[in-house]
Design a protein around this motif. Structure first.
Motif, short mmCIF file in Angstrom:
data_model
loop_
_atom_site.label_atom_id
_atom_site.label_comp_id
_atom_site.label_asym_id
_atom_site.label_seq_id
_atom_site.Cartn_x
_atom_site.Cartn_y
_atom_site.Cartn_z
N LYS A 1 -41.73 -39.61 15.13
CA LYS A 1 -40.65 -39.62 16.18
C LYS A 1 -39.31 -40.86 15.78
CE LYS A 1 -43.02 -36.96 19.75
NZ LYS A 1 -43.34 -37.16 21.10
N PRO A 2 -38.28 -40.51 15.84
CA PRO A 2 -37.26 -41.72 15.76
C PRO A 2 -37.52 -42.80 16.73
CG PRO A 2 -36.08 -39.47 15.64
CD PRO A 2 -37.60 -39.09 15.86
N ALA A 3 -37.77 -42.65 18.02
CA ALA A 3 -37.99 -43.57 18.93
C ALA A 3 -39.20 -44.44 18.56
CB ALA A 3 -38.32 -43.19 20.09
N LEU A 4 -40.38 -43.98 17.84
CA LEU A 4 -41.56 -44.51 17.52
C LEU A 4 -41.38 -45.29 16.31
CD1 LEU A 4 -44.28 -41.95 17.94
CD2 LEU A 4 -43.74 -43.83 19.48
N VAL A 5 -40.52 -44.84 15.42
CA VAL A 5 -40.10 -45.58 14.15
C VAL A 5 -39.48 -46.95 14.66
CG1 VAL A 5 -38.60 -45.48 12.04
CG2 VAL A 5 -39.77 -43.65 12.83
N ARG A 6 -38.23 -46.89 15.46
CA ARG A 6 -37.41 -47.96 15.76
C ARG A 6 -38.29 -49.03 16.53
NH1 ARG A 6 -33.80 -43.77 17.50
NH2 ARG A 6 -34.40 -43.89 19.62
N ARG A 7 -39.44 -48.42 17.40
CA ARG A 7 -40.20 -49.41 17.98
C ARG A 7 -41.12 -50.12 17.03
NH1 ARG A 7 -40.10 -53.36 20.86
NH2 ARG A 7 -38.57 -52.12 22.19
N ALA A 8 -41.56 -49.37 16.25
CA ALA A 8 -42.60 -49.98 15.22
C ALA A 8 -42.00 -50.94 14.41
CB ALA A 8 -43.06 -48.87 14.60
N ILE A 9 -40.72 -50.58 13.74
CA ILE A 9 -39.78 -51.68 13.06
C ILE A 9 -39.51 -52.86 13.77
CG2 ILE A 9 -37.86 -52.05 12.13
CD1 ILE A 9 -37.74 -48.96 11.14
N THR A 10 -39.22 -52.84 15.02
CA THR A 10 -38.86 -53.91 15.90
C THR A 10 -40.01 -55.07 16.06
OG1 THR A 10 -37.20 -52.79 17.03
CG2 THR A 10 -37.69 -54.56 17.98
N ASP A 11 -41.38 -54.21 16.58
CA ASP A 11 -42.48 -55.05 16.72
C ASP A 11 -43.05 -55.68 15.35
OD1 ASP A 11 -42.42 -54.19 19.25
OD2 ASP A 11 -43.92 -52.59 19.12
N GLU A 12 -42.85 -55.07 14.41
CA GLU A 12 -43.18 -55.73 12.94
C GLU A 12 -42.41 -56.94 12.90
OE1 GLU A 12 -45.08 -56.77 9.18
OE2 GLU A 12 -45.53 -55.42 10.97
N VAL A 13 -41.04 -56.68 13.04
CA VAL A 13 -40.08 -58.01 12.82
C VAL A 13 -40.51 -59.17 13.83
CG1 VAL A 13 -37.52 -58.90 13.25
CG2 VAL A 13 -38.07 -56.61 12.17
N ILE A 14 -40.66 -58.91 15.02
CA ILE A 14 -41.02 -59.87 15.76
C ILE A 14 -42.61 -60.56 15.67
CG2 ILE A 14 -41.97 -60.34 18.38
CD1 ILE A 14 -38.97 -60.06 18.27
N GLU A 15 -43.55 -59.67 15.00
CA GLU A 15 -44.79 -60.11 14.63
C GLU A 15 -44.64 -61.10 13.52
OE1 GLU A 15 -48.92 -58.64 12.67
OE2 GLU A 15 -47.68 -57.26 13.61
N GLN A 16 -43.80 -60.78 12.68
CA GLN A 16 -43.32 -61.79 11.57
C GLN A 16 -42.71 -63.04 11.87
OE1 GLN A 16 -44.85 -61.12 8.49
NE2 GLN A 16 -45.78 -59.41 9.66
N ILE A 17 -41.80 -62.89 12.99
CA ILE A 17 -40.99 -63.89 13.15
C ILE A 17 -42.14 -64.85 13.89
CG2 ILE A 17 -39.49 -64.87 15.09
CD1 ILE A 17 -37.69 -62.28 14.26
N GLN A 18 -42.92 -64.32 14.99
CA GLN A 18 -43.97 -65.20 15.44
C GLN A 18 -44.76 -66.03 14.56
OE1 GLN A 18 -47.64 -65.01 15.88
NE2 GLN A 18 -47.53 -66.58 17.49
N LYS A 19 -45.18 -65.39 13.49
CA LYS A 19 -45.91 -66.11 12.49
C LYS A 19 -45.33 -67.28 11.69
CE LYS A 19 -48.63 -62.12 10.99
NZ LYS A 19 -49.07 -61.01 9.72
N LEU A 20 -43.98 -67.02 11.61
CA LEU A 20 -43.09 -68.24 11.06
C LEU A 20 -42.68 -69.04 12.11
CD1 LEU A 20 -40.48 -65.91 9.24
CD2 LEU A 20 -42.35 -67.55 8.05
N SER A 21 -42.67 -68.97 13.43
CA SER A 21 -42.17 -70.19 14.34
C SER A 21 -43.50 -70.52 14.96
CB SER A 21 -41.36 -69.14 15.27
OG SER A 21 -42.07 -68.17 16.16
N GLY A 22 -44.43 -69.74 14.92
CA GLY A 22 -45.84 -70.34 15.94
C GLY A 22 -45.70 -70.07 17.39
N GLN A 23 -44.51 -69.55 17.86
CA GLN A 23 -44.56 -69.38 19.22
C GLN A 23 -45.69 -68.58 19.90
OE1 GLN A 23 -40.16 -68.20 18.33
NE2 GLN A 23 -39.82 -68.93 20.47
N GLU A 24 -45.91 -68.93 21.30
CA GLU A 24 -46.50 -68.04 21.96
C GLU A 24 -45.61 -66.79 22.11
OE1 GLU A 24 -48.52 -67.64 26.50
OE2 GLU A 24 -47.78 -69.69 25.58
N TYR A 25 -46.32 -65.55 22.08
CA TYR A 25 -45.80 -64.32 22.28
C TYR A 25 -45.91 -63.61 23.75
CZ TYR A 25 -44.44 -59.45 22.00
OH TYR A 25 -43.87 -58.11 22.30
N ARG A 26 -44.99 -62.97 24.31
CA ARG A 26 -44.87 -62.54 25.68
C ARG A 26 -44.54 -61.02 25.53
NH1 ARG A 26 -43.10 -64.92 31.07
NH2 ARG A 26 -44.25 -63.37 31.73
#
Length: 237
Positions: free
Chosen positions: A198-223
């Motif tokens: 589903k397109p909505a699932l694709v958009r959410r999965a892409i966005t979550d992957e982006v945030i996950e990789q940013i978190q690995k680079l920044s070291g921030q706590e995620y909420r």
């Protein structure tokens, strides 16, 4: 659009000629992974958002012109602050204004502006959280970045920014002296996310992957909530 991008690049390069040496001497920003920025061609630079100064440090350290989204209020403010905002966002950053009231026309216009920059072969900078972090933590991403990537076909490059919240904390008008680190990751492989049904699932999965990789680079706590909701809750309280 290509002519507009070329004009913005000319202004950008002129400003950067004077600004970059000063910033590097005063703030001595550390940059990791600069080789992940393509020498040419379109790419989406997706970063965490700690401070107003994020949109200043990224253009300084990235050797190519980066176009950002900026809230439309920055283009409408009066006085000296308004003049500075208009110069910085409209001329130096070549920003695409976005009306954060959430109307369909405003959102569509912002998406189309971003896609146009990428189709012209430019770099487009975006903060997937949608607003600055209220407390230094990393928040859930808005799916607009996925829509831009899917429409343009451009790769997404994650960026983790560390220290700009000390340079210019939210609500502070004047910057302070502090070291800043910018970590640039490799382009993301989104094949698995794009294979979802589903397109909505694709958009959410892409966005979550982006945030996950940013978190690995920044070291921030995620909420796993939206930063804008947290800000609204604090304002109501």
């Amino acid at each position: 659009m290509k002519n507009e991008v070329s004009a913005q690049m000319s202004v950008y390069q002129a400003a950067k000629f004077f600004v970059e040496p000063l910033v590097k001497v005063v703030y001595r920003p550390r940059v990791e992974g600069l080789e992940n920025i393509p020498a040419s061609g379109a790419a989406i630079l997706a970063a965490n958002h700690l401070s107003f100064s994020d949109s200043f440090f990224i253009p300084v350290v990235v050797p190519r012109h980066v176009t950002f989204i900026a809230k439309v209020e920055y283009f409408n403010t009066r006085g000296l602050k308004g003049m500075w905002n208009k110069y910085f966002y409209a001329r130096f950053a070549g920003a695409v204004p976005i009306d954060r009231s959430g109307t369909r026309n405003a959102t569509t216009a912002a998406l189309e502006g971003a896609v146009a920059v990428l189709q012209a072969g430019g770099l487009f900078g975006i903060y997937p959280e949608g607003t600055r972090s209220p407390d230094g933590k990393l928040y859930r991403g808005r799916t607009g970045i996925a829509e831009i990537a899917l429409r343009s076909g451009a790769p997404i490059i994650p960026i983790g920014i560390v220290g700009t919240d000390r340079v210019q904390p939210p609500g502070k008008k004047f910057p302070r002296l502090s070291r800043v680190t910018i970590r640039i990751g490799a382009p993301l492989d989104l094949a698995e996310a794009k294979a979802l049904a589903k397109p909505a699932l694709v958009r959410r999965a892409i966005t979550d992957e982006v945030i996950e990789q940013i978190q690995k680079l920044s070291g921030q706590e995620y909420r796993p909530v939206y930063a804008s909701d947290v800000k609204e809750g604090k304002a109501a309280a």
